[in-house]
Design a protein around this motif. Structure first.
Motif, PDB file in Angstrom:
ATOM      1  N   THR A   1       0.862  -1.187   0.000  1.00 47.32           N
ATOM      2  CA  THR A   1       0.000   0.000   0.000  1.00 47.32           C
ATOM      3  C   THR A   1       0.895   1.233   0.000  1.00 47.32           C
ATOM      4  OG1 THR A   1      -0.155   0.206   2.415  1.00 47.32           O
ATOM      5  CG2 THR A   1      -1.763  -1.228   1.332  1.00 47.32           C
ATOM      6  N   ILE A   2       0.451   2.267  -0.701  1.00 46.70           N
ATOM      7  CA  ILE A   2       1.236   3.506  -0.819  1.00 46.70           C
ATOM      8  C   ILE A   2       0.331   4.686  -0.486  1.00 46.70           C
ATOM      9  CG2 ILE A   2       2.635   4.957  -2.354  1.00 46.70           C
ATOM     10  CD1 ILE A   2       3.161   2.480  -4.074  1.00 46.70           C
ATOM     11  N   ASP A   3       0.849   5.622   0.307  1.00 46.07           N
ATOM     12  CA  ASP A   3       0.120   6.846   0.666  1.00 46.07           C
ATOM     13  C   ASP A   3       0.628   7.992  -0.202  1.00 46.07           C
ATOM     14  OD1 ASP A   3      -1.229   5.455   2.650  1.00 46.07           O
ATOM     15  OD2 ASP A   3       0.208   6.008   4.221  1.00 46.07           O
ATOM     16  N   HIS A   4      -0.317   8.747  -0.772  1.00 48.29           N
ATOM     17  CA  HIS A   4       0.009   9.858  -1.677  1.00 48.29           C
ATOM     18  C   HIS A   4      -0.688  11.128  -1.220  1.00 48.29           C
ATOM     19  CE1 HIS A   4       0.730   6.368  -4.433  1.00 48.29           C
ATOM     20  NE2 HIS A   4      -0.475   5.981  -3.997  1.00 48.29           N
ATOM     21  N   VAL A   5      -0.216  12.240  -1.715  1.00 49.37           N
ATOM     22  CA  VAL A   5      -0.927  13.512  -1.611  1.00 49.37           C
ATOM     23  C   VAL A   5      -1.027  14.060  -3.033  1.00 49.37           C
ATOM     24  CG1 VAL A   5      -0.948  15.848  -0.687  1.00 49.37           C
ATOM     25  CG2 VAL A   5      -0.080  13.970   0.721  1.00 49.37           C
ATOM     26  N   ILE A   6      -2.269  14.115  -3.550  1.00 50.10           N
ATOM     27  CA  ILE A   6      -2.498  14.540  -4.934  1.00 50.10           C
ATOM     28  C   ILE A   6      -3.493  15.692  -4.922  1.00 50.10           C
ATOM     29  CG2 ILE A   6      -3.285  13.822  -7.220  1.00 50.10           C
ATOM     30  CD1 ILE A   6      -2.578  10.938  -6.439  1.00 50.10           C
ATOM     31  N   ASN A   7      -3.034  16.836  -5.401  1.00 50.27           N
ATOM     32  CA  ASN A   7      -3.879  18.037  -5.424  1.00 50.27           C
ATOM     33  C   ASN A   7      -4.456  18.343  -4.040  1.00 50.27           C
ATOM     34  OD1 ASN A   7      -3.437  18.458  -8.177  1.00 50.27           O
ATOM     35  ND2 ASN A   7      -5.237  17.248  -8.772  1.00 50.27           N
TER      36      ASN A   7
END
Length: 273
Positions: A201-207
């Motif tokens: 699992t990967i955590d992102h911050v998009i917009n």
């Protein structure tokens, strides 16, 4: 003067000495009585002594009396708390737990899947997996969001199986490269992640939005990243497999936006480039 008459005195008769000895009362009866009194006194004294001594010897000479089971039980009997001594105890919800049959079944299924994954991981550790894959490959495109695999067949979609399917299934041959859908930080990288099997699992911050992506059922030993590692969009993270609760080689892909599960296919179509 007339002459005084003297009274004739009968001559004393003296018994011969032998007769006197023969007729003297014998002292035997008097001595016998005295001995009898002594014997009675001694008997009384002896009785008193025996009476006084008996309690002292009773404990020594008395044999142990047989004991019944009921008498033995008295020594080991548990104490009884009467109502006046009882203290009420309030039952707290934390002191017990109730589980439904569905919860029990799910828990057993999860434990069985985890055990299968553990056993498979143990076998995989002793038998290295080799794939004819260029590990320097990156996903095509240049956008902030990429497709996790580039060649696939879509089968089960989001919300199928009565709403229980929370992702999409992208069927592809074993060993097909899997890429990070966006830049971020690896949260989970495990060979046995519940029913997902080998998963990342990967955590992102998009917009400005928090997005999490999940890549499940990968091949044993194919993970290319570890927890806490920073990855870039399109970076190779693993290979397609069929581990965990899976019946064929495919990538199970899920997306969460701000903690809410969304349709991965719609999200990819709207953002991948």
């Amino acid at each position: 003067m007339p002459a005084r008459r003297t009274k004739a005195v009968a001559p004393a008769i003296t018994a011969p000495a032998t007769a006197a000895v023969a007729t003297r009362p014998a002292p035997a009866p008097k001595r016998a009585a005295k001995q009898l009194r002594s014997l009675v006194v001694l008997s009384i004294v002896g009785g008193l002594v025996a009476t006084a001594a008996m309690p002292a010897f009773a404990g020594v000479l008395q044999k142990e009396a047989p004991v019944t089971l009921q008498q033995m039980a008295v020594d080991d009997a548990q104490s009884v708390v009467v109502a006046s001594d009882a203290v009420g105890t309030e039952l707290a919800r934390e002191s017990y737990s109730a589980t439904t049959s569905d919860e029990i079944a799910k828990k057993k299924a999860a434990e069985a899947a985890a055990e299968r994954a553990r056993q498979a991981a143990t076998v995989a550790a002793t038998q290295p997996t080799t794939f004819n894959v260029d590990l320097n490959m990156v996903a095509p495109g240049s956008g902030a969001v990429r497709w996790p695999i580039t060649s696939y067949t879509l089968t089960d979609t989001y919300g199928t199986r009565g709403g229980a399917h929370r992702g999409i299934d992208l069927v592809a041959p074993a060993g097909t490269p899997i890429y990070a859908a966006a830049a971020g930080v690896v949260n989970v990288s495990s060979e046995a992640y519940y029913d997902y099997g080998v998963a990342i699992t990967i955590d992102h911050v998009i917009n400005g939005q928090k997005v999490s992506t999940l890549y499940a059922h990968q091949s044993y030993g194919s993970r290319q990243v570890v927890s806490g590692q920073t990855v870039q969009a399109g970076q190779l993270i693993g290979l397609v497999g069929s581990t965990g609760r899976s019946t064929a080689n495919h990538l199970h892909f899920e997306v969460y936006v701000n903690g809410s599960n969304v349709d991965p296919l719609a999200w990819l179509n709207a953002n991948a480039g």
